[in-house]
Design an enzyme around this catalytic site. Structure first.
Site, PDB file in Angstrom:
ATOM      1  N   GLU A 196       1.078  -0.682  -5.347  1.00  8.79           N
ATOM      2  CA  GLU A 196       0.011   0.476  -5.534  1.00  8.79           C
ATOM      3  C   GLU A 196       0.763   1.883  -5.713  1.00  8.79           C
ATOM      4  O   GLU A 196       0.945   2.603  -4.720  1.00  8.79           O
ATOM      5  CB  GLU A 196      -0.788   0.466  -4.106  1.00  8.79           C
ATOM      6  CG  GLU A 196      -2.165   1.547  -4.320  1.00  8.79           C
ATOM      7  CD  GLU A 196      -2.396   2.182  -3.073  1.00  8.79           C
ATOM      8  OE1 GLU A 196      -3.800   2.498  -3.077  1.00  8.79           O
ATOM      9  OE2 GLU A 196      -1.702   2.345  -2.417  1.00  8.79           O
ATOM     10  N   ASP A 245       0.838  -1.288   0.054  1.00 13.02           N
ATOM     11  CA  ASP A 245       0.104   0.109  -0.069  1.00 13.02           C
ATOM     12  C   ASP A 245       0.733   1.211  -0.142  1.00 13.02           C
ATOM     13  O   ASP A 245       1.801   1.205   0.472  1.00 13.02           O
ATOM     14  CB  ASP A 245      -1.038  -0.115   1.354  1.00 13.02           C
ATOM     15  CG  ASP A 245      -1.642   1.254   1.436  1.00 13.02           C
ATOM     16  OD1 ASP A 245      -2.474   1.514   0.481  1.00 13.02           O
ATOM     17  OD2 ASP A 245      -1.358   2.162   2.194  1.00 13.02           O
TER      18      ASP A 245
END
Length: 616
Positions: A399, A344
């Site tokens: 990401e 993330d």
């Protein structure tokens, strides 16, 4: 000459292949060389000073509180700003000074507690503990170990408590991990909301009620968010407080292990949404100010705080931070049997500006220079190298919204080493189209360009929407398309309204074309409608969004055979002409000549054609 040659920085051995593939990267050759050199030297230092990357990344077995075979307890912490360190808990009546740690080099502290006379461990399973830090100002700070494996919050308390997790018999995995998948069909999910009941759902519920449905829907991979323990539930797992602890909201560590094991028995790969881009600012039950200073695991001062997320930012150049984060990945793989990670917030990691107030136009100068945090990039390279070296079957996903070149190319080419990146421009495009354009103004050329505009030989995971759109201050495509009528007119017992009819048809088509063109793999969030989608571009109707089973109007004859034209288009030798005009509609398509066909497709309908052997 020999001495001069030995001082040359190490070079990415396959960098020429990257530059040949994308000549526009040639002006930044030195940047790739410098990044690789930083990675190479850090890895070499680990090998020379820590006994190798294998040993270094298994530090979770020595740091924190660990039990020896004879029942003795070994405790180890890194607290460079502490004046003294103690262990307190149920085992010693919460005496803050009876069990002091011994100070070691480089800010480390250790404590050994021998087993009792009966051979039983002095700290029993399920008992509560705290590390007691005497700060430089003399204040006593009660902290949870950064390496704690299980933390819980009592209903009458605000903060989490550290519970020693060492059951007499831990869960034993019964099933092997699935083989590495060539293409992922990812079901992104959150255990806590995977139930219609008005409560936080459990690992057990997910194991026995959700996994079978995921399997039946045709997914081959589950991506789990909000597993790493987080005190603030509404953060959806993105404000992590205990990095080595599986969230106790849903059950015990063994419940999670069983859930992953059952998924493996179904042939489902399980990925963890890992948050190494930042950490919660909590100090009572988080990493912040663990040793009484504002640094320790993080940068000190403003550099150590994310302006938008109000969270702490890791110092990726710090030796012990590298130990902590690499060991964290290793623990999730080897103890819980996760098959890889979705990293993330990679954009925030890659740049000193963290992407705040920055638009990425695709100009290569945006990806190279002093604004790039090469220490963070080096950490990501080390992480991918470690995972690929020790567990080559595992998968890593970045990401990253910036489009950093070579992020998903091998480290030997000077790349970041990720297997996939998320195609984050696609959901933004669908939102923009739905918000700003009338149906008749949709530009298919622009849509196809967005879906296919990706870096050559870097694999992408396509998605129409994820938790970012469904949960984090936004709404799903279904609600954008149908809004309030979702509550009143979605039943088969109520009349089909134009809003619902349009919404359902467009919803199916958006998913179909995204899956077909958007990348090498596909992701769908659990709260979104599922279309069990298998796309094979051939020449007979295989899948028709206008079919009855998909809520359509049955306007196409599935017995019709279609023929392509020997006319090259978009780098392919043959093509098929499409018509959306009602005036040309025919249940039996009009053949223009031997290899040409005009296919009528009604408005808001998508079809997939299957190849037929016409030589017989």
């Amino acid at each position: 000459m020999a001495a001069a040659a030995s001082t040359q920085p190490p070079q990415p051995p396959k960098l020429p292949q990257l530059l040949e593939r994308d000549p526009y990267l040639a002006p930044f050759e030195r940047d790739f060389q410098r990044r690789y050199s930083l990675f190479y030297n850090r890895l070499k230092n680990i090998e020379e000073n820590e006994g190798g990357l294998d040993k270094f990344s298994k530090s979770y077995k020595t740091f924190g509180v660990n039990q020896f075979v004879d029942g003795g307890i070994y405790c180890k912490e890194w607290a460079p700003g502490a004046e003294a360190v103690f262990l307190a808990g149920d085992f010693n009546g919460w005496n803050p000074f009876s069990h002091p740690y011994k100070k070691m080099e480089y800010g480390k502290w250790e404590l050994f507690i021998p087993p009792g006379q009966d051979g039983y461990p002095p700290v029993s399973h399920g008992s509560k503990l705290k590390v007691v830090i005497r700060a430089q100002n003399g204040e006593l700070l009660y902290r949870i170990s950064p390496w704690a494996r299980y933390v819980v919050r009592d209903e009458d308390k605000v903060n989490y408590d550290w519970v020693h997790w060492n059951p007499p018999q831990s869960y034993i995995h019964k099933h092997p991990s699935p083989k590495r998948l060539k293409s992922l069909r990812i079901y992104e999910s959150h255990v806590g909301i995977a139930s219609p009941e008005g409560k936080v759902a459990s690992y057990k519920n997910f194991t026995y009620n959700v996994l079978p449905r995921i399997k039946d829907l045709g997914y081959n991979c589950v991506q789990l968010m909000a597993i790493m323990e987080h005190a603030y539930y509404a953060s959806f797992g993105y404000q992590v407080t205990s990095f080595f602890a599986a969230s106790s909201r849903y059950g015990t560590p063994d419940d999670l292990k069983e859930m992953i094991d059952v998924a493996h028995s179904m042939g489902i790969t399980v990925l963890l949404d890992v948050v190494h881009s930042h950490a919660s600012k909590n100090s009572e039950d988080g990493l912040n100010k663990f040793d009484g200073t504002d640094s320790c695991f993080f940068h000190s001062g403003p550099k150590g705080t994310h302006q938008l997320w109000d969270s702490r930012l890791f110092d990726y150049a710090n030796w012990e931070v590298l130990r902590f984060l690499l060991s964290n990945l290793r623990m999730w793989i080897e103890d819980y049997r996760f098959d890889g990670f979705r990293f993330d917030g990679v954009t925030s990691m890659l740049y000193h500006h963290h992407g705040i107030g920055t638009g990425f136009s695709g100009d290569y100068n945006e990806y190279f220079g002093l604004h790039v945090d090469e220490d963070a990039l080096c950490y990501l390279m080390l992480a991918n190298h470690m995972i690929n070296f020790l567990h080559p079957e595992c998968i890593t996903i970045a990401e990253d919204v910036s489009g950093m070149p070579a992020l998903c190319r091998p480290i030997a080419e000077g790349g970041g080493g990720f297997d996939y990146r998320l195609a984050m421009a696609i959901p933004d495009k669908w939102i923009q189209i739905i918000k700003e354009l009338k149906d008749e103004d949709w530009n298919m050329g622009n849509i196809v360009h967005t879906l296919t505009n990706r870096r050559y030989e870097e694999k992408y995971i396509a998605y129409a929407e994820s938790h970012d759109q469904a949960l984090v201050g936004d709404k799903t495509l279904a609600f954008r398309l149908m809004d309030a009528e979702m509550y009143t007119n979605m039943s088969v017992l109520s009349p089909l309204t134009p809003v619902i009819d349009r919404g359902i048809q467009l919803h199916k088509m958006i998913r179909l074309i995204t899956h077909a063109l958007g990348g090498e793999s596909y992701l769908n969030f659990m709260a979104i409608w599922h279309s069990s989608l298998i796309v094979i571009f051939k020449y007979k109707i295989l899948l028709d969004s206008d079919a009855a089973e998909y809520g359509g109007h049955q306007r196409l004859d599935h017995s019709t055979e279609y023929f392509s034209e020997e006319y090259p288009h978009n780098y392919r030798p043959n093509s098929l002409m499409q018509s959306n005009s009602q005036t040309t509609f025919s249940q039996h398509p009009r053949r223009c000549h031997k290899h040409h066909i005009e296919v009528y497709i009604p408005s808001r309908v998508a079809i997939v054609l299957q190849n037929m052997d016409i030589s017989k």
